[in-house]
Enzyme design. Sequence first.
Site, PDB file in Angstrom:
ATOM      1  N   CYS A 169      81.147  41.858 -78.454  1.00 59.22           N
ATOM      2  CA  CYS A 169      81.285  42.823 -79.685  1.00 59.22           C
ATOM      3  C   CYS A 169      81.773  44.073 -79.496  1.00 59.22           C
ATOM      4  O   CYS A 169      82.530  44.761 -79.706  1.00 59.22           O
ATOM      5  CB  CYS A 169      80.279  42.379 -80.520  1.00 59.22           C
TER       6      CYS A 169
ATOM      7  N   GLU B 104      79.503  39.535 -90.701  1.00 59.39           N
ATOM      8  CA  GLU B 104      78.564  38.834 -90.039  1.00 59.39           C
ATOM      9  C   GLU B 104      77.873  39.827 -88.936  1.00 59.39           C
ATOM     10  O   GLU B 104      78.292  40.311 -88.308  1.00 59.39           O
ATOM     11  CB  GLU B 104      78.878  37.542 -89.223  1.00 59.39           C
TER      12      GLU B 104
ATOM     13  N   GLU C 212      73.886  37.544 -80.550  1.00 60.16           N
ATOM     14  CA  GLU C 212      74.014  36.293 -79.384  1.00 60.16           C
ATOM     15  C   GLU C 212      72.466  36.099 -79.041  1.00 60.16           C
ATOM     16  O   GLU C 212      71.639  37.154 -78.974  1.00 60.16           O
ATOM     17  CB  GLU C 212      74.856  36.345 -78.498  1.00 60.16           C
TER      18      GLU C 212
ATOM     19  N   ARG D 229      80.703  37.560 -71.354  1.00 62.40           N
ATOM     20  CA  ARG D 229      81.806  38.359 -71.265  1.00 62.40           C
ATOM     21  C   ARG D 229      81.510  39.970 -71.142  1.00 62.40           C
ATOM     22  O   ARG D 229      80.276  40.287 -71.850  1.00 62.40           O
ATOM     23  CB  ARG D 229      82.286  38.111 -72.707  1.00 62.40           C
TER      24      ARG D 229
ATOM     25  N   LYS E 122      84.719  45.526 -77.488  1.00 62.79           N
ATOM     26  CA  LYS E 122      85.900  45.252 -78.359  1.00 62.79           C
ATOM     27  C   LYS E 122      85.810  45.989 -79.797  1.00 62.79           C
ATOM     28  O   LYS E 122      87.138  46.562 -79.816  1.00 62.79           O
ATOM     29  CB  LYS E 122      86.187  43.916 -78.599  1.00 62.79           C
TER      30      LYS E 122
ATOM     31  N   LYS F 165      73.271  39.871 -71.857  1.00 64.19           N
ATOM     32  CA  LYS F 165      71.721  40.297 -72.447  1.00 64.19           C
ATOM     33  C   LYS F 165      71.008  38.988 -72.356  1.00 64.19           C
ATOM     34  O   LYS F 165      71.660  37.828 -71.963  1.00 64.19           O
ATOM     35  CB  LYS F 165      71.967  40.563 -73.943  1.00 64.19           C
TER      36      LYS F 165
END
Length: 469
Positions: free
Chosen positions: A279, A150, A154, A346, A282, A339
Amino acid sequence: MRIAVVGSGYVGLVAGACFADLGHEVLLVDNDEAKLAALQNGEVPIHERFLPELLARHRGQKIQFSGDLQDAARASQAVFIAVGTPPTETGDADLSYVESVAREISGAVEQYKVVVEKSTVPVYTSQWVRTIIMRNGADPALFDVASNPEFLREGTAVTDFLYPDRIVIGVESDRCADVLREIYVPLTSGSYYRNPTAIPRPDRAQVPPRLIVTSTRSAELIKHASNAFLAMKISFINAVASICEAVNANVQQVCDGIGADSRIGTRFLNPGIGYGGSCFPKDLQAFRSVAKECGYEFRLLDEVIRINEEQRHRFLRKVRGVLWTLRGKRLGVLGLAFKGGTDDIRESPALLLVQDLLREGCHICAYDPAAMGRAKEVLQPGVEFASDPYEAANGADAVLILTEWEEFSALDLDRLRKLLRYPIILDGRNLYDPAVMAARGFSYHSVGRPSALTEDLPAGVRPEKKERL
Ligand code: UGA
């Protein structure tokens, strides 16, 4: 088609809602009962444009919520795994949730179905999922495992899902590819876009999207490599911004110049205080780790990560360069989310900067349009929260813009200037034009662009000169 989506986090919830909007019957599975109850009661756990509308449209009809994974898997032709893959201490992805879902699915394989990996996972995960399902007794002829990464962001998750640049399906058999093709046919045939109730098309979107069919391993690598490449673009431009500051050039002009080359493009070349979120940080660690395991030292990624962390420290030094001492200074902070457009904090560089400033003894009054609820859990006591940008700025020694919310780029500048103790703005997201800010009476400092000074700072401490590369 009847589809089970396991995991109602960001990816699972958005995918489930969008699959329903494409006309599928969706069973959204989660083992968190409180979350399921909230979803059933009409709550929307994340701040995401169009998600409330889609859930309201399909809840109880095309979307059912369930805590019973085996039942949902048994009833479905495709089972999407969208559970979390958090980082371990060493930076690897923790795949234990994926493994336990695979184990449970094995008891539900009674007729042919496709198990689809949707979470971001390292290469070989699909193969492991297949092995685990077989090891637990499922007939290998009755299922296939696919990878369907995917690429949603966000803040624009729903439109990213429904108007993707591409759909990647990683498969090992034609039969499996056919099931996935069928799921996405409303998008690839363009029929969804002709539907009057379709979610509106964003400006840039090209429809219909291209479907790319690969092996499962390639699909897994496409996801990690895409995120690593985008993060690299951001760190690259942040490094260029540092050089611009040293020579008094303007990174925006440099971006326009390099981005005009169609091989490069202007997107994801916005300098700032570094990337954050659940994302990029990590996934870069995980990709680095995967590469190492495969025998390749991906040192380029180390540098991307290093530049990103350094970018935040540079901004802190810039704040110090403008305000001199920090202890006791009152700062109005605009933005806490990682953002704009999301309430997610996070790995937010904004939040990390606020924590740095608190350690330096600053008083912070912060405002964020969506992330204050979450931020309060981490920052209180210690930080005051305002109900709008002007309250945050009231009486402050300076305003810091830390998140690229659209509403922060349209502030009432005269009102802001009058409220501030000193008319100083440090913009970590380059939302304003320095010349305009100077004309409006601000001392304005951004990233990679000459500062607009309405006052005389001591020679040698002008922020854009002081910084060493
Ligand atoms: C990212 C990718 O963009 C998605 O394609 C991917 O699906 C997603 O990760 C994921 O793996 O789930 P996301 O983290 O939601 O999406 O947000 P981005 O828009 O990519 O922004 C990430 C960070 O980079 C933010 O902190 C943002 O402020 C920063 N950024 C982004 C910049 O500093 N400059 C830019 O030009 C763009």
